[in-house]
Design an enzyme around this catalytic site. Structure first.
Site, PDB file in Angstrom:
ATOM      1  N   ASP A  99       0.815  -1.216   0.000  1.00 23.22           N
ATOM      2  CA  ASP A  99       0.000   0.000   0.000  1.00 23.22           C
ATOM      3  C   ASP A  99       0.847   1.264   0.000  1.00 23.22           C
ATOM      4  O   ASP A  99       2.006   1.265   0.454  1.00 23.22           O
ATOM      5  CB  ASP A  99      -0.917   0.033   1.225  1.00 23.22           C
ATOM      6  CG  ASP A  99      -2.097  -0.911   1.084  1.00 23.22           C
ATOM      7  OD1 ASP A  99      -2.121  -1.669   0.099  1.00 23.22           O
ATOM      8  OD2 ASP A  99      -2.985  -0.882   1.955  1.00 23.22           O
ATOM      9  N   ASP A 100       0.224   2.344  -0.492  1.00 24.86           N
ATOM     10  CA  ASP A 100       0.677   3.739  -0.324  1.00 24.86           C
ATOM     11  C   ASP A 100       1.788   4.173  -1.268  1.00 24.86           C
ATOM     12  O   ASP A 100       2.241   5.316  -1.190  1.00 24.86           O
ATOM     13  CB  ASP A 100       1.134   4.021   1.119  1.00 24.86           C
ATOM     14  CG  ASP A 100       0.047   3.794   2.137  1.00 24.86           C
ATOM     15  OD1 ASP A 100      -1.128   3.733   1.725  1.00 24.86           O
ATOM     16  OD2 ASP A 100       0.364   3.649   3.338  1.00 24.86           O
ATOM     17  N   HIS A 106      -5.794   3.066  -4.603  1.00 22.04           N
ATOM     18  CA  HIS A 106      -5.802   3.314  -3.146  1.00 22.04           C
ATOM     19  C   HIS A 106      -6.220   4.756  -2.864  1.00 22.04           C
ATOM     20  O   HIS A 106      -5.798   5.348  -1.882  1.00 22.04           O
ATOM     21  CB  HIS A 106      -4.415   3.023  -2.573  1.00 22.04           C
ATOM     22  CG  HIS A 106      -4.396   2.765  -1.101  1.00 22.04           C
ATOM     23  ND1 HIS A 106      -5.320   1.968  -0.454  1.00 22.04           N
ATOM     24  CD2 HIS A 106      -3.539   3.206  -0.125  1.00 22.04           C
ATOM     25  CE1 HIS A 106      -5.051   1.922   0.831  1.00 22.04           C
ATOM     26  NE2 HIS A 106      -3.968   2.669   1.063  1.00 22.04           N
ATOM     27  N   HIS A 166      -5.629   9.544  -0.225  1.00 23.91           N
ATOM     28  CA  HIS A 166      -5.602   8.673   0.948  1.00 23.91           C
ATOM     29  C   HIS A 166      -6.470   9.190   2.107  1.00 23.91           C
ATOM     30  O   HIS A 166      -6.035   9.209   3.256  1.00 23.91           O
ATOM     31  CB  HIS A 166      -4.159   8.478   1.431  1.00 23.91           C
ATOM     32  CG  HIS A 166      -3.974   7.237   2.258  1.00 23.91           C
ATOM     33  ND1 HIS A 166      -4.217   7.197   3.609  1.00 23.91           N
ATOM     34  CD2 HIS A 166      -3.567   5.988   1.915  1.00 23.91           C
ATOM     35  CE1 HIS A 166      -3.962   5.985   4.084  1.00 23.91           C
ATOM     36  NE2 HIS A 166      -3.560   5.221   3.066  1.00 23.91           N
ATOM     37  N   HIS A 183       3.773  -2.480   3.145  1.00 25.95           N
ATOM     38  CA  HIS A 183       3.836  -1.110   2.622  1.00 25.95           C
ATOM     39  C   HIS A 183       5.169  -0.904   1.912  1.00 25.95           C
ATOM     40  O   HIS A 183       6.218  -1.370   2.398  1.00 25.95           O
ATOM     41  CB  HIS A 183       3.696  -0.082   3.756  1.00 25.95           C
ATOM     42  CG  HIS A 183       2.357  -0.124   4.440  1.00 25.95           C
ATOM     43  ND1 HIS A 183       2.066  -1.034   5.434  1.00 25.95           N
ATOM     44  CD2 HIS A 183       1.233   0.620   4.258  1.00 25.95           C
ATOM     45  CE1 HIS A 183       0.822  -0.845   5.849  1.00 25.95           C
ATOM     46  NE2 HIS A 183       0.293   0.145   5.158  1.00 25.95           N
TER      47      HIS A 183
END
Length: 687
Positions: A60-61, A111, A115, A213
């Site tokens: 993620d991210d 995503h 965010h 991540h």
């Protein structure tokens, strides 16, 4: 470009709120107890689980320029695939990494762009988050994706009455929502061993979607854990697959082409330009900072030296004071509102003068007003309208004195002005003297701002240039010349719109000293409207550029001309033409910092620059014996007035570069300056 950068760096629309858990009354039981992959696109939601001995690694991210390449390297090294849930902000900034993910066989999911916790957002904001995220993906890799993971989500049984409606809405938009089975919590950096333990399914052989991540901080432990965990799990019979591969479903990627592809590429290109522009602007800001602080330092240091020299009781320009008569030239064109005040102030001079008013074809009776005053030693020379330089040259031809004082028809002198102005001529090397021009109509806000500019920007500068021996301009409102020096350089020229700057530079090149007489005060009427101020400063700015260009050959010449060309012209060009063109970056970054952060540090830095300007202004006011009360408007001057001057300079640059012609523009006068104070200090009611 800065606005786009702030937009992409998730500062402008960032929402860091995270909703606490809510009730689960409205979430179907089969969803809470189902698998981590939720397909609610049809009438009935369907949950899916990853098959046994299959691990779906999700990151993620990202992408992150430091850690994502290292994660990709480890996956390639161990022949593993995964799913990268990218944010739009990061994908826009690092499109090459997204492209690499797709090329190396990984899947990419959305995503969101910024965010945020979507349970706090409206449907329009959710649509925007998804569409902008897809736009970045289209531009970076040329694909769309049907995979989505909500920010701050975890397992499917964590859905509640706040997040479930959002999940349903996103499914209607065509997305499959991907939750997790195991959470490594690698963002907490718990250690390599702990990350490996948390990533491993609790029951040997179970399939799982694993959360890691690749962005958001130091991910060295994540990379190290992958290097050990991947071969370890492969040895236990696990395979690492994409999500759709694990579920034996069609690929989540859909290639895009045509307009959609070019729209995405245009977006990514614009973001790339904004990133590079920021780097360039930061360098430019550093240059501006050095120039601004260098100028402030020079002004304070050299002005202090100049003031100390003037204060010396034994300082004199020559063996004897200058007492010879002086010819005062007053060019006038339609100055009926001011001319009587101007001539009366000259008649009150404590130095012997002959006053010559050159009427340049006035149509308002200016010459008649002067003649009607019947003042001794005052005469009028009439001519057809030919412009200010021609009027001054005509006045010089009619003058009977060697020393010539020039002033504007809207200016008044103090009784001591002429005497103070001509004293430097006791030094035979002095060819011209600049006086101290002051704003008389300073009661309005625009007048107060110009008052600050005259005292600080002009007169403090003149003290600096006097010490450096490269005074750029004898102000038209109050200046004096030797007739001999003036004729040697050809008199006043009409080659430029700044004849005062032009002739000053010519005198320097001819070897004459040009000095500043701070006690020779003249009170002038400044423009009282923005339009008039614009016209005046536009002419000044463009005329200065013309004069610099006209005398450019001085840079390669020898003697006095060469000294001025290699010292004076660079100083004038740097501080009066180039540096002010870059100076708006200070204000641009102020706005950028206040909007996109860090606001407090930005405001503090700008306040520091303003404080330094305030110190310089206060010192200039002290040298000029001015009251400090007008400095109250200094912050507002920096915010509003200075921007006008920037645009004027920019317009002058455009005019110069395009070869445009700017005609002389007559300013409307009101006669607001009726008389000068009897001393250097401002007195209430004197104006």
């Amino acid at each position: 470009m800065l606005l786009l950068r702030g937009y992409v760096h998730s500062e402008f629309l960032a929402d860091h709120r995270v909703r606490p858990p809510a009730s689960i009354d409205n979430v179907p039981e089969e969803i809470l107890s189902g698998g981590p992959v939720l397909d609610a696109r049809g009438e009935k939601p369907i949950s899916h689980r990853v098959p046994d001995h299959t691990l779906v690694l999700t990151f993620d991210d990202g992408p992150d320029p430091e850690w994502t390449p290292k994660v990709l390297d480890k996956l390639r090294e161990h022949d593993a695939h995964g799913v990268f849930f990218v944010t739009g902000t990061m994908a826009s900034r690092y499109p090459d990494l997204v492209r690499r993910m797709v090329q190396e066989g990984h899947e990419v999911g959305l995503h969101t762009f910024n965010h945020p916790d979507l349970s706090y957002q409206s449907t329009s904001r959710i649509d925007w988050e998804l569409s902008q995220n897809q736009l970045a993906l289209q531009g970076a890799a040329g694909v769309r994706t049907s995979l989505f993971r909500p920010p701050y989500s975890s397992t499917a049984d964590a859905l509640d009455d706040e997040s479930w409606p959002v999940t349903q809405y996103i499914a209607k938009r065509g997305y499959i929502t991907t939750f997790i089975d195991t959470d490594t919590e690698d963002w907490q950096r718990p250690g390599v061993g702990e990350i490996m333990r948390r990533a491993t399914p609790k029951k040997d052989g179970d399939g799982a979607i694993v959360l890691m991540h690749d962005s958001g901080g130091d991910r060295s432990q994540t990379v190290a854990a992958l290097d050990k965990w991947l071969p370890e799990m492969a040895g236990k019979g696990y395979k690492f697959a994409n999500l759709t591969e694990a579920l034996k479903a069609p690929s989540a990627h859909t290639p895009v082409s045509g307009f959609e592809r070019w729209k995405g590429k245009s977006w990514v290109l614009a973001v790339g330009v904004s990133e590079n522009a920021m780097s360039f602007l930061v360098v430019a800001l550093a240059i501006v900072g050095v120039l601004v602080f260098s100028r402030f330092g020079l002004m304070l240091l050299l002005s202090a030296i100049h003031a100390r020299k003037v204060r010396k009781r034994d300082f004199v320009w020559g063996r004897f004071p200058v007492t010879e008569p002086v010819s005062v030239l007053v060019p006038a064109y339609n100055e009926r509102e001011c001319i009587a005040n101007t001539v009366r102030s000259l008649a009150a001079s404590d130095h012997p003068v002959e006053v010559i008013v050159i009427d340049d074809g006035s149509t308002d009776g200016t010459a008649d007003i002067v003649e009607a005053l019947r003042l001794p030693n005052v005469r009028v020379v009439r001519q057809a309208n030919a412009g200010k330089p021609a009027a001054l040259n005509n006045g010089v031809r009619h003058a009977t004195c060697e020393l010539i004082v020039m002033m504007d028809g809207d200016t008044v002198f103090e009784p001591t002005t002429v005497r103070e102005l001509v004293q430097p001529f006791a030094d035979p090397s002095v060819g011209a003297v600049a006086g101290n021009a002051k704003v008389g109509n300073r009661d309005s806000l625009i007048g107060a701002w110009q008052h600050i500019e005259y005292v600080m920007g002009f007169n403090l500068d003149r003290r600096m240039y006097d010490i450096l021996r490269c005074m750029p301009t004898i102000p038209g409102a109050v200046g004096a010349f030797r007739r001999t020096a003036l004729w040697r350089v050809g008199g006043m020229s009409d080659d430029t719109l700044a004849e005062d700057t032009d002739v000053t530079m010519a005198l320097h090149r001819d070897g004459w000293r040009v000095v500043y007489a701070e006690n020779a005060r003249a009170w002038t009427e400044a423009p009282e409207s923005v339009q008039q101020l614009w016209s005046q400063r536009y002419r000044w700015s463009y005329g200065t550029m013309q004069a610099i260009w006209k005398h450019r050959r001085a840079v390669v010449e020898r003697g006095a001309s060469g000294r001025f060309g290699r010292v004076g012209l660079p100083f004038v060009s740097l501080f009066m033409v180039f540096a002010p063109l870059l100076a708006p970056l200070i204000d641009v970054f102020l706005v950028y910092g206040l909007v996109f952060g860090p606001s407090a540090k930005t405001a503090l830095a700008w306040a520091g620059v303003l404080a330094i300007q305030g110190v310089c202004a206060a010192y200039a006011f002290r040298l000029d014996h001015e009251r400090m009360r007008h400095l109250v408007s200094l912050p507002l001057q920096q915010i509003l007035y200075r921007q006008l001057m920037y645009v004027v300079l920019l317009q002058s640059w455009i005019t110069a570069l395009t070869g445009g012609r700017l005609r002389w523009q007559k300013l409307r006068r009101t006669g607001a300056v009726e008389a000068a104070p009897t001393s250097g200090r401002e007195k209430a009611g004197a104006l």
